[in-house]
Design an enzyme around this catalytic site. Sequence first.
Site, PDB file in Angstrom:
ATOM      1  N   CYS A 139      -2.537   7.938   1.042  1.00  0.00           N
ATOM      2  CA  CYS A 139      -2.806   6.499   0.918  1.00  0.00           C
ATOM      3  C   CYS A 139      -4.036   6.002   1.664  1.00  0.00           C
ATOM      4  O   CYS A 139      -4.937   5.422   1.066  1.00  0.00           O
ATOM      5  CB  CYS A 139      -1.608   5.689   1.414  1.00  0.00           C
ATOM      6  SG  CYS A 139      -0.061   6.159   0.650  1.00  0.00           S
ATOM      7  N   HIS A 181      -4.637   0.299   3.513  1.00  0.00           N
ATOM      8  CA  HIS A 181      -3.546   0.888   4.279  1.00  0.00           C
ATOM      9  C   HIS A 181      -3.415   0.082   5.571  1.00  0.00           C
ATOM     10  O   HIS A 181      -4.404  -0.151   6.249  1.00  0.00           O
ATOM     11  CB  HIS A 181      -3.829   2.363   4.584  1.00  0.00           C
ATOM     12  CG  HIS A 181      -2.608   3.062   5.090  1.00  0.00           C
ATOM     13  ND1 HIS A 181      -1.649   3.560   4.246  1.00  0.00           N
ATOM     14  CD2 HIS A 181      -2.172   3.283   6.340  1.00  0.00           C
ATOM     15  CE1 HIS A 181      -0.680   4.087   4.964  1.00  0.00           C
ATOM     16  NE2 HIS A 181      -0.960   3.933   6.242  1.00  0.00           N
TER      17      HIS A 181
END
Length: 521
Positions: free
Chosen positions: A47, A101
């Site tokens: 991610c 993120h």
Amino acid sequence: NVLFFIIDDLRPALGCYDYPKVLSPNIDQLASHSVKFMNAHVQQTVCGPSRTSFLTSRRPDTTRLYDFGSYWRNHAGNYTSLPQHFKENGYFTYSIGKVFHPGICSNYNDDYPLSWSKPAYHPPTQQYKMKPVCPGADGKLHMNLLCPVNVSTQPEHSLPDIQSTEHALQMIKSFSMDKTQPFFLAVGFHKPHIPYKFPEEYLDLYPLSEIDLAPNPFIPPDLPLVAFSPYTQMRIREDVAALNLSFPFGPIPTEFQRKIRQHYYSSVTYTDSMVGKVLQQLEDSGFADDTIIVLMGDHGWSLGEHGDWCKYENFEVVTRVPLLVHIPGMTDAYHRKASKFNYIDLLKTRGNKIAFSASGPHSNGLVEAVDLYPTLAELAQIPIPPTCPENPFNVSLNQWLRNAKKIRKKYLFLEYDNSFFLTISAVSWKSAVFSQYPRPSDYPQENTDLPNLKDIRIMGYTMRTHHHRFTEWVTFDPVHFFANFSQIHARELYLRDSDPLEIYNVANLEMYSGLVSKLHT
Ligand SMILES: *[C@@H]1O[C@H](CO)[C@@H](O)[C@H](O)[C@H]1NC(C)=O
Ligand SMILES: *[C@@H]1O[C@H](CO)[C@@H](O)[C@H](O)[C@H]1NC(C)=O
Ligand SMILES: *[C@@H]1O[C@H](CO)[C@@H](O)[C@H](O)[C@H]1NC(C)=O
Ligand SMILES: *[C@@H]1O[C@H](CO)[C@@H](O)[C@H](O)[C@H]1NC(C)=O
Ligand SMILES: *[C@@H]1O[C@H](CO)[C@@H](O)[C@H](O)[C@H]1NC(C)=O
């Protein structure tokens, strides 16, 4: 306007990507009005690094983020982000859910205020991600991987993506009150990321007896072990820990594999339903014809292929993502009806498939997540930021789109023929796309999936061409960010035309040494 859906851990397990097992009628409906990229790849399959990469249009070797431990502006370069670029060009920019993120990667504030016009929204119930909220067979609550829930028994009687959706609907309604400023709205859904926590009704759509297993569920004999990810994040869940899997290779028992796939599919359908609600609101608020819509996964997800699970790898199943780009007046002209986005509630139709035989245009060209930023800038007719000087990958998807426009004119008479699948594959695009994944060691160990920067010793660079996947695992110096291509730990070469599942590594066969040498160069 721009509406950007970024979906955590979504591989192209969608009806519109010829994955008929999965019910995704709302995304399929969007696809029928979008360009569907069949060969879109992210630059790193986890991610934080993937998001920082496509949100700055820079590869991990330029953002220098391979883990979760730094903020690019301080650590690499003060690069203008995609939402920041829209903000600086007059847009109201806003982030809902997981877009950057969270944490240090985005300065603990989702890069607000540089990227966003107001602080990002995070669904409050996301705090229960690592909490025991899943009812087990023993009547107690556990921190499980498999976690279908009765939503009304959950904290706040909700789930993160339900909260994000409710918030997105409110925002879109508020945009319609005052249409003076264009918006760039990013909606990041948390599912189908683990744990598979979703409203239990979705599980009923997938009887376990009908669930398939991966077609290549074994670790290939010629796989260099540096390529293998021991899926540690999955093992820490209580229900997986109870299986006493051997480390690092498992395997996971077959019946549990089936359940993982069943719960992944259910999570995808749940997410599809959230996407459908947002799109319906967009249409109800009168924005459907002046909003560019993008839907993308932040990377793929392994569901037992190569005997492996999760992401953290360089195989096609994890680098490849769904990528849909809806351009009003262009990609929706083929099968135009009065309304484009009617929310389809599978729970009401009891899973009756709504088939979108009408498919939008699709491209088999190789494209990368880093291409999105210049593409959106060009589509919105704001300046395209200058290319990163050292970066030789100097392209945007718009060359394809410009050609597509010409082709569309040519094929416009087919607009009402719903059975016609328009294929635009002749347009030449990138001849190769790139991803990379770091490792702390040649043999899988506890931190193999997510090594911290200081522990990285090897970088696996993978290159996907139209006919091959070629990967080199080379010595990497995390202090000087130097990849030494003279010190090769392992190589992989898959002949995709005959081996699309990437089972047979032929890199060490004498007959392919010329090809290996060419791809290495
Ligand atoms: C990056 O640039 C912005 C202006 O675009 C400035 O406000 C910010 O302080 C800079 N950040 C760093 C870490 O240099
Ligand atoms: C879900 O929980 C609520 C509250 O405990 C209960 O009333 C309802 O019957 C449950 N639903 C199902 C389908 O079990
Ligand atoms: C796993 O190990 C525990 C403790 O040794 C044991 O009680 C349990 O039955 C084992 N579970 C399985 C599925 O083998
Ligand atoms: C990149 O694109 C810009 C603008 O089109 C052009 O001026 C430049 O020469 C290109 N650089 C490379 C390396 O192709
Ligand atoms: C790269 O590897 C080669 C071969 O082992 C070695 O001679 C060279 O010194 C290395 N370069 C650096 C900068 O470490």
